[in-house]
Design a protein around this motif. Sequence first.
Motif, PDB file in Angstrom:
ATOM      1  N   GLN A 145       0.855  -1.181   0.000  1.00 20.62           N
ATOM      2  CA  GLN A 145       0.000   0.000   0.000  1.00 20.62           C
ATOM      3  C   GLN A 145       0.896   1.237   0.000  1.00 20.62           C
ATOM      4  O   GLN A 145       1.562   1.528   0.992  1.00 20.62           O
ATOM      5  N   MET A 146       0.913   1.937  -1.117  1.00 14.55           N
ATOM      6  CA  MET A 146       1.744   3.133  -1.230  1.00 14.55           C
ATOM      7  C   MET A 146       1.144   4.252  -0.387  1.00 14.55           C
ATOM      8  O   MET A 146      -0.082   4.388  -0.297  1.00 14.55           O
ATOM      9  N   PRO A 147       1.977   5.055   0.269  1.00 13.11           N
ATOM     10  CA  PRO A 147       1.447   6.167   1.071  1.00 13.11           C
ATOM     11  C   PRO A 147       0.750   7.196   0.203  1.00 13.11           C
ATOM     12  O   PRO A 147       1.021   7.325  -0.997  1.00 13.11           O
ATOM     13  N   ALA A 148      -0.159   7.934   0.821  1.00  8.91           N
ATOM     14  CA  ALA A 148      -0.918   8.945   0.077  1.00  8.91           C
ATOM     15  C   ALA A 148      -0.038  10.115  -0.338  1.00  8.91           C
ATOM     16  O   ALA A 148      -0.217  10.685  -1.419  1.00  8.91           O
ATOM     17  N   MET A 149       0.915  10.505   0.510  1.00  5.81           N
ATOM     18  CA  MET A 149       1.800  11.628   0.209  1.00  5.81           C
ATOM     19  C   MET A 149       3.110  11.091  -0.372  1.00  5.81           C
ATOM     20  O   MET A 149       3.839  10.356   0.299  1.00  5.81           O
ATOM     21  N   LEU A 150       3.382  11.449  -1.622  1.00  7.17           N
ATOM     22  CA  LEU A 150       4.579  10.988  -2.301  1.00  7.17           C
ATOM     23  C   LEU A 150       5.410  12.185  -2.754  1.00  7.17           C
ATOM     24  O   LEU A 150       4.868  13.227  -3.148  1.00  7.17           O
ATOM     25  N   PRO A 154      10.244  16.190 -11.146  1.00  5.61           N
ATOM     26  CA  PRO A 154      10.503  15.876 -12.552  1.00  5.61           C
ATOM     27  C   PRO A 154      11.521  14.746 -12.694  1.00  5.61           C
ATOM     28  O   PRO A 154      12.574  14.753 -12.056  1.00  5.61           O
ATOM     29  N   MET A 155      11.170  13.763 -13.504  1.00 13.15           N
ATOM     30  CA  MET A 155      12.012  12.594 -13.792  1.00 13.15           C
ATOM     31  C   MET A 155      12.270  11.749 -12.547  1.00 13.15           C
ATOM     32  O   MET A 155      13.273  11.044 -12.470  1.00 13.15           O
ATOM     33  N   ARG A 156      11.367  11.793 -11.587  1.00 16.68           N
ATOM     34  CA  ARG A 156      11.493  10.983 -10.380  1.00 16.68           C
ATOM     35  C   ARG A 156      10.107  10.447 -10.034  1.00 16.68           C
ATOM     36  O   ARG A 156       9.211  11.215  -9.700  1.00 16.68           O
ATOM     37  N   VAL A 157       9.924   9.134 -10.127  1.00 13.82           N
ATOM     38  CA  VAL A 157       8.599   8.556  -9.941  1.00 13.82           C
ATOM     39  C   VAL A 157       8.659   7.445  -8.893  1.00 13.82           C
ATOM     40  O   VAL A 157       9.647   6.692  -8.815  1.00 13.82           O
ATOM     41  N   PRO A 158       7.631   7.315  -8.067  1.00  9.23           N
ATOM     42  CA  PRO A 158       7.566   6.193  -7.120  1.00  9.23           C
ATOM     43  C   PRO A 158       7.092   4.938  -7.835  1.00  9.23           C
ATOM     44  O   PRO A 158       6.073   4.948  -8.537  1.00  9.23           O
ATOM     45  N   VAL A 159       7.827   3.851  -7.668  1.00  6.60           N
ATOM     46  CA  VAL A 159       7.479   2.618  -8.375  1.00  6.60           C
ATOM     47  C   VAL A 159       7.236   1.439  -7.450  1.00  6.60           C
ATOM     48  O   VAL A 159       6.613   0.456  -7.859  1.00  6.60           O
ATOM     49  N   ALA A 160       7.711   1.490  -6.208  1.00  4.87           N
ATOM     50  CA  ALA A 160       7.583   0.323  -5.339  1.00  4.87           C
ATOM     51  C   ALA A 160       7.733   0.761  -3.893  1.00  4.87           C
ATOM     52  O   ALA A 160       8.024   1.933  -3.585  1.00  4.87           O
ATOM     53  N   LEU A 161       7.537  -0.204  -3.004  1.00  6.83           N
ATOM     54  CA  LEU A 161       7.698   0.007  -1.568  1.00  6.83           C
ATOM     55  C   LEU A 161       8.862  -0.849  -1.086  1.00  6.83           C
ATOM     56  O   LEU A 161       8.994  -2.016  -1.470  1.00  6.83           O
ATOM     57  N   ARG A 162       9.705  -0.267  -0.231  1.00 11.03           N
ATOM     58  CA  ARG A 162      10.837  -1.007   0.312  1.00 11.03           C
ATOM     59  C   ARG A 162      10.426  -1.769   1.561  1.00 11.03           C
ATOM     60  O   ARG A 162       9.398  -1.484   2.170  1.00 11.03           O
ATOM     61  N   GLU A 163      11.265  -2.718   1.951  1.00  8.08           N
ATOM     62  CA  GLU A 163      10.936  -3.551   3.106  1.00  8.08           C
ATOM     63  C   GLU A 163      10.960  -2.774   4.411  1.00  8.08           C
ATOM     64  O   GLU A 163      10.370  -3.220   5.404  1.00  8.08           O
ATOM     65  N   ASP A 164      11.605  -1.615   4.447  1.00  3.99           N
ATOM     66  CA  ASP A 164      11.603  -0.805   5.663  1.00  3.99           C
ATOM     67  C   ASP A 164      10.443   0.183   5.702  1.00  3.99           C
ATOM     68  O   ASP A 164      10.367   1.018   6.606  1.00  3.99           O
ATOM     69  N   GLY A 165       9.532   0.103   4.743  1.00  4.45           N
ATOM     70  CA  GLY A 165       8.365   0.960   4.724  1.00  4.45           C
ATOM     71  C   GLY A 165       8.529   2.235   3.936  1.00  4.45           C
ATOM     72  O   GLY A 165       7.543   2.953   3.733  1.00  4.45           O
ATOM     73  N   GLY A 395      26.731  -0.041  -4.031  1.00 11.31           N
ATOM     74  CA  GLY A 395      26.803  -1.281  -3.272  1.00 11.31           C
ATOM     75  C   GLY A 395      25.624  -1.498  -2.354  1.00 11.31           C
ATOM     76  O   GLY A 395      25.456  -2.590  -1.812  1.00 11.31           O
ATOM     77  N   GLY A 396      24.781  -0.492  -2.151  1.00 11.45           N
ATOM     78  CA  GLY A 396      23.599  -0.662  -1.316  1.00 11.45           C
ATOM     79  C   GLY A 396      22.479  -1.350  -2.081  1.00 11.45           C
ATOM     80  O   GLY A 396      22.382  -1.247  -3.306  1.00 11.45           O
ATOM     81  N   TRP A 397      21.616  -2.053  -1.372  1.00 14.70           N
ATOM     82  CA  TRP A 397      20.491  -2.730  -2.013  1.00 14.70           C
ATOM     83  C   TRP A 397      19.324  -2.844  -1.033  1.00 14.70           C
ATOM     84  O   TRP A 397      19.506  -2.739   0.180  1.00 14.70           O
ATOM     85  N   HIS A 398      18.119  -3.031  -1.599  1.00  6.38           N
ATOM     86  CA  HIS A 398      16.900  -3.102  -0.805  1.00  6.38           C
ATOM     87  C   HIS A 398      15.971  -4.140  -1.424  1.00  6.38           C
ATOM     88  O   HIS A 398      15.983  -4.357  -2.639  1.00  6.38           O
ATOM     89  N   ARG A 399      15.147  -4.752  -0.579  1.00  5.88           N
ATOM     90  CA  ARG A 399      14.024  -5.553  -1.074  1.00  5.88           C
ATOM     91  C   ARG A 399      12.859  -4.619  -1.360  1.00  5.88           C
ATOM     92  O   ARG A 399      12.507  -3.801  -0.529  1.00  5.88           O
ATOM     93  N   ILE A 400      12.279  -4.753  -2.517  1.00  3.30           N
ATOM     94  CA  ILE A 400      11.164  -3.893  -2.896  1.00  3.30           C
ATOM     95  C   ILE A 400      10.048  -4.756  -3.492  1.00  3.30           C
ATOM     96  O   ILE A 400      10.269  -5.917  -3.870  1.00  3.30           O
ATOM     97  N   ARG A 401       8.868  -4.176  -3.550  1.00  2.00           N
ATOM     98  CA  ARG A 401       7.752  -4.822  -4.237  1.00  2.00           C
ATOM     99  C   ARG A 401       6.833  -3.744  -4.771  1.00  2.00           C
ATOM    100  O   ARG A 401       6.430  -2.840  -4.035  1.00  2.00           O
ATOM    101  N   ALA A 402       6.514  -3.835  -6.045  1.00  2.00           N
ATOM    102  CA  ALA A 402       5.654  -2.845  -6.677  1.00  2.00           C
ATOM    103  C   ALA A 402       4.192  -3.185  -6.413  1.00  2.00           C
ATOM    104  O   ALA A 402       3.819  -4.364  -6.368  1.00  2.00           O
ATOM    105  N   PRO A 403       3.356  -2.180  -6.216  1.00  2.00           N
ATOM    106  CA  PRO A 403       1.922  -2.453  -6.076  1.00  2.00           C
ATOM    107  C   PRO A 403       1.367  -3.029  -7.370  1.00  2.00           C
ATOM    108  O   PRO A 403       1.807  -2.664  -8.464  1.00  2.00           O
ATOM    109  N   HIS A 404       0.406  -3.926  -7.248  1.00  2.00           N
ATOM    110  CA  HIS A 404      -0.133  -4.562  -8.443  1.00  2.00           C
ATOM    111  C   HIS A 404      -0.906  -3.552  -9.279  1.00  2.00           C
ATOM    112  O   HIS A 404      -1.844  -2.906  -8.806  1.00  2.00           O
ATOM    113  N   THR A 405      -0.492  -3.400 -10.521  1.00  2.00           N
ATOM    114  CA  THR A 405      -1.167  -2.545 -11.482  1.00  2.00           C
ATOM    115  C   THR A 405      -1.526  -3.392 -12.689  1.00  2.00           C
ATOM    116  O   THR A 405      -0.645  -3.914 -13.374  1.00  2.00           O
TER     117      THR A 405
END
Length: 452
Positions: A145-150, A154-165, A395-405
């Motif tokens: 569930q993506m937060p309401a406030m994002l 320009p050229m920056r879009v939210p695509v997924a949620l990380r495991e830390d919220g 070298g940094g990495w995160h677990r992410i998951r995109a909302p189903h579209t």
Amino acid sequence: MTTWFMVAVLVVAAAAGLLRWRRPAWYWMSFGVTFATVRVLVRYTSVMDACGLTVPPARWRLALARMTGREAPEFRAPRILRLRPTRTGLVLRLKLRPGQDAFDVAAATDRLRHSFGLYGVTSREIRSGVVEVRMTGYDVLKRVQMPAMLDTRPMRVPVALREDGSVHYRDYRAVPHGLTLGATESGKSVYQRNLVAGLAAQQVALVGIDCKQGVELFPLARRFSALADDPDTALDLLEALVGHMADVYQLIRAEQRISVAVPDAEIASDIWDLPEHLRPVPVVVLVDEVAELALYASKEEEKRRDRIITALVRLAQLGRAAGIYLEICGQRFGSELGKGITMLRAQLTGRTAHRVNDETSANMAFGDIAPDAVLAAIQIPAETRGLAIAGDSTGGWHRIRAPHTSLRDAVNICNRHSHRTPDVPALAAFRPAVAAVPPARVRLTKSAPATA
């Protein structure tokens, strides 16, 4: 009175249990955040001591205790600078003691997770001596569930949620080119739809290459400035983009006017330094299956393949300043696709890997930038479609998951923003021919009756 009080307690306990089972996000905001905050504050000192995150007291404290006949002071834990609740967990900012390192906290995150009774714990260094520990109260990737406030720019879009919220953004100005890998049915297409849906509302030209006869990108054609559905058309399109890139560089050079009287801030080196009325529209190139562009079965196809890869390498090496960004998707992306592939991969800074079928595919994505992410990528279960590992050259990495579209949702978004589709003269020959957007009351289904 006691009976009514017990009944009320049982009702509240039952409601809390039901929320925790069916709506973990609601449970966290209503009950969990309070319980977790109290638990962290009460257990903090003992947990830090058990996890080896304390340091001995200073010598002057020990000397003062001996001189006054008092007990020796206890070991000291990192000082809490701030404890902030969020919609998914807690954010704890710590000031490290002398002799401690941010790596010590990172190595103890799994023990902190068990000790505080939370779902997940991650840490990152804010500045020297200050570490931020993000704790999640529930599995935020199970039902995204993506937060309401994002924070959209320009050229920056939210695509997924990380495991830390937190929200995972695709920022093209910070990371110009990206590579997305994933096996069949891993969620790669949904990630791509979220990307297109986020870019559709911005002033950007979308260019698609979909050699699967266009089944993925052509339904979104009303928002695309150019599309190709076979390797021959893709070659012409990519070479047209290379020519467009050369024209943009000529425009930048004509506007530089470098002299001793021009301030440094006004010297243009890319399209973002140009005045807004002269700035060309940025272009995002989406390649759905890169292997189809690299495979060949004859000499003629080999020549075409070499020209395609050469054009992609040129765009990856030189396209950023001209406002051309690559987003390449595929199931595998290794040296077996031929010469030039590893050179192209080296230019793709952003890496995203969904579930892969073998360790070699994970190494293609992260082996040269984040070896720790390789193990995480091959451990993605098959039943969690959309779960991915995102990393970059730091070298940094995160677990992410995109909302189903769904494809229907993506088509509706592209149709809604079809008026934003820019006309790029160099790509006019590849503009998809589409009919006008039908009224909202007309159903876009194959079974819809034909109108007279």
